[in-house]
Scaffold this motif. Structure first.
Motif, mmCIF file in Angstrom:
data_model
loop_
_atom_site.group_PDB
_atom_site.id
_atom_site.type_symbol
_atom_site.label_atom_id
_atom_site.label_comp_id
_atom_site.label_asym_id
_atom_site.label_seq_id
_atom_site.Cartn_x
_atom_site.Cartn_y
_atom_site.Cartn_z
ATOM 1 N N PHE A 169 -82.354 32.573 -11.043
ATOM 2 C CA PHE A 169 -82.996 31.645 -11.962
ATOM 3 C C PHE A 169 -83.295 30.351 -11.210
ATOM 4 N N ASP A 170 -84.559 30.153 -10.905
ATOM 5 C CA ASP A 170 -85.083 29.043 -10.116
ATOM 6 C C ASP A 170 -84.635 29.138 -8.657
ATOM 7 N N PRO A 198 -82.307 17.126 -2.763
ATOM 8 C CA PRO A 198 -80.957 17.399 -2.256
ATOM 9 C C PRO A 198 -80.208 16.093 -2.011
ATOM 10 N N SER A 199 -78.915 16.092 -2.313
ATOM 11 C CA SER A 199 -78.119 14.877 -2.152
ATOM 12 C C SER A 199 -76.891 15.157 -1.302
ATOM 13 N N LYS A 200 -76.019 14.186 -1.257
ATOM 14 C CA LYS A 200 -74.802 14.288 -0.456
ATOM 15 C C LYS A 200 -73.911 15.430 -0.932
ATOM 16 N N TYR A 201 -73.901 15.695 -2.247
ATOM 17 C CA TYR A 201 -72.981 16.682 -2.796
ATOM 18 C C TYR A 201 -73.650 17.882 -3.448
ATOM 19 N N ARG A 202 -74.919 17.776 -3.826
ATOM 20 C CA ARG A 202 -75.552 18.866 -4.567
ATOM 21 C C ARG A 202 -76.932 19.180 -4.000
ATOM 22 N N ASN A 203 -77.194 20.473 -3.802
ATOM 23 C CA ASN A 203 -78.561 20.887 -3.512
ATOM 24 C C ASN A 203 -79.306 21.044 -4.845
ATOM 25 N N VAL A 204 -80.604 21.308 -4.781
ATOM 26 C CA VAL A 204 -81.404 21.406 -5.998
ATOM 27 C C VAL A 204 -81.280 22.798 -6.622
ATOM 28 N N SER A 205 -81.964 22.995 -7.741
ATOM 29 C CA SER A 205 -81.681 24.081 -8.676
ATOM 30 C C SER A 205 -81.834 25.492 -8.099
ATOM 31 N N ALA A 206 -80.806 26.291 -8.295
ATOM 32 C CA ALA A 206 -80.836 27.730 -8.030
ATOM 33 C C ALA A 206 -79.545 28.321 -8.579
ATOM 34 N N TYR A 228 -81.584 30.449 -20.151
ATOM 35 C CA TYR A 228 -81.712 29.493 -19.045
ATOM 36 C C TYR A 228 -82.779 28.474 -19.411
ATOM 37 N N SER A 229 -82.429 27.196 -19.304
ATOM 38 C CA SER A 229 -83.316 26.155 -19.818
ATOM 39 C C SER A 229 -84.353 25.663 -18.823
ATOM 40 N N GLY A 230 -84.087 25.726 -17.527
ATOM 41 C CA GLY A 230 -84.924 24.958 -16.610
ATOM 42 C C GLY A 230 -84.734 23.487 -16.914
ATOM 43 N N HIS A 271 -92.103 22.350 -10.408
ATOM 44 C CA HIS A 271 -91.592 21.182 -9.701
ATOM 45 C C HIS A 271 -90.854 21.687 -8.472
ATOM 46 N N ALA A 272 -90.984 20.942 -7.372
ATOM 47 C CA ALA A 272 -90.496 21.442 -6.079
ATOM 48 C C ALA A 272 -89.010 21.769 -6.092
ATOM 49 N N ASP A 273 -88.215 20.992 -6.853
ATOM 50 C CA ASP A 273 -86.771 21.246 -6.858
ATOM 51 C C ASP A 273 -86.407 22.512 -7.619
ATOM 52 N N HIS A 274 -87.403 23.205 -8.168
ATOM 53 C CA HIS A 274 -87.144 24.461 -8.874
ATOM 54 C C HIS A 274 -87.874 25.658 -8.274
#
Length: 455
Positions: free
Chosen positions: A181-182, A160-168, A327-329, A215-218
């Motif tokens: 998807f994720d 997670p960053s200042k502007y974007r959370n991780v994949s979902a 969906y690519s992942g 991977h944890a971000d997914h």
């Protein structure tokens, strides 16, 4: 208790109003009691940067960028003890404590915002043009489920960053259900911000979850989402089941997690991808029978193994209406993915790196923006949504519009003429039939980020 000056109370539902607790606080009035409870505390915004960005985007295109759900209203009411005894007073008295963010004020500090507003108004005027809307109807009349909505809950990579959370990414297909998807870490937090009071209905209608790789971000938020679904549907629809499709090791992970917490594992059904054809890297598709389609909404799940990490998969979901979403992942461009994705309505593809960092993309087994778009064009995808950006990026590119449709165009030729590419942001909601409307606001969005330095 003589040396205790402050007590922090982290309280579950209905505990804050318990008479024993209130009696204890009155008896210990010399102690400052700081209450943190969903029943009594404001639902304030904690992550100002992404919320401020959401407010700016909402000012440009409120339909595609609704404001995140939050409330700065204190809900400490009724026969509570004297407010001077609780920590909520501390916020008013101590200047060192950060108060509630004023999102409107923070968003309005952009020096180029008047120019952005002009471009947004130009887009709104265009969307009122009857000829423009008629052209959209002509081009898109053959797209199934134009009311299907794509909600990008998290659009960043790795952490997670200042502007974007991780994949979902959640896809709502009216008449069939909702599909996730994720589910990277804090996916449930993102869902609460996006849906607010709508969340119980969203969870009740959740029919399927796809996890692309371990991977944890997914995948780290998967158990939390399933647990929330289980809690909600146990009351409203206890016989409901949720379908999870993933590599065998992800399903092993869920089974093992169920030994730690009862999150509804016994109410899940599964599609397990274990093996593939060495020549094509294609896995055997999961084809649903009529009864299974009735329960889960989907007709077929195709998958292929892709170049990223052990067990990494890309997928194509097919609905009875003919809607197909790929969906690519995370992955390098994949010929196998192109093969199973022929004629898809929508491609959601990772776009981790800008084209100038192709070397990094190859080394880290991701795709560049141009590579992701090329995958969509080889599939003949009518719509392409780019996501999973490196956290260094906040800017967005601009894509050209093309409304020309030849009378005899079909297949990939029509897809080429009708191609719409969008860049995803956290909290964005866009229906398949509104990609062109969203595209009309891209010049304003581009102007908004012109002076932003990517970090």
């Amino acid at each position: 208790m003589g040396n205790v000056y402050v007590m922090f109370w982290l309280l579950g539902p209905d505990v804050a109003t318990d008479s024993r607790l209130k009696s204890f606080m009155k008896d210990q009035a010399n102690i400052r009691h700081i209450v943190c409870s969903g029943d009594t505390s404001p639902n304030m915004i904690a992550l100002e940067s992404v919320a401020t960005q959401a407010y700016k985007l909402h000012s440009i295109d409120p339909e595609r960028f609704p404001l995140p759900y939050y409330s700065n209203v204190r809900t400490l009411h009724g026969d509570w003890i004297n407010p001077s005894l609780i920590g909520i007073r501390l916020v008013e008295q101590d200047e060192k404590i950060v108060g509630f963010p004023d999102l409107q004020k923070l968003a309005g500090n952009e020096p180029q915002f008047p120019e952005v507003a002009k471009l947004a108004e130009k887009a709104r005027q265009r969307l009122q043009d009857a000829d423009f809307l008629a052209k959209i109807e002509k081009v898109e009349s053959d797209i199934p489920n134009r009311d299907a909505e794509v909600i990008t809950l998290g659009t960043g990579s790795a952490l997670p960053s200042k502007y974007r959370n991780v994949s979902a990414t959640l896809v709502k297909v009216p008449g069939y259900g909702n599909y996730l998807f994720d589910a990277g870490e804090n996916t449930m937090g993102q869902m609460r911000r996006v849906f607010g009071k709508e969340l119980p209905t969203v969870l009740q209608e959740l029919k399927g979850v796809w996890i692309s790789h371990l991977h944890a971000d997914h995948h780290l938020g998967t158990a939390g989402v399933i647990g929330a679904w289980h809690k909600e549907t146990s009351k409203s629809h206890p016989s409901a089941t949720l379908h999870v499709a993933a590599h065998m090791h992800m399903l092993d992970w869920l089974r093992e997690y169920a030994q730690v917490e009862d999150f509804g594992y016994n109410r899940l059904t599964f599609t397990e991808f274990r093996n593939f054809d060495p020549a094509t890297r294609l896995a055997s598709p999961r084809i649903f029978g009529p009864e299974q389609t009735q329960v889960h909404g989907i007709k077929r799940i195709d998958a292929c193994f892709v170049d990223h990490c052990h067990g990494a998969l890309a997928t194509v979901f097919t609905w009875p209406s003919g809607l197909k979403i790929a969906y690519s992942g995370d992955c390098r461009p994949s010929d196998s993915f192109v093969k199973i994705g022929q004629g898809v309505t929508l491609l959601i593809h990772e776009s981790t790196f800008d084209d100038e960092l192709q070397g990094d993309a190859i080394a880290k087994k991701h795709s560049t923006m141009s590579e992701a778009i090329d995958v969509g064009r080889r599939m003949g995808a009518r719509r392409i949504l780019l996501t999973h950006f490196s956290q260094r990026y906040q800017k967005v590119p601009i894509f050209e519009e093309n409304f020309e449709v030849k009378p005899d165009a079909d297949g990939k030729e029509k897809a080429k003429l009708d191609e719409i590419i969008l860049v995803a942001f956290d909290y964005m909601r866009v229906k398949l039939g509104e990609f062109r409307k969203a595209q009309a606001f891209l010049p304003a969005i581009q102007k908004l980020f012109d002076n932003v330095t990517d970090q």
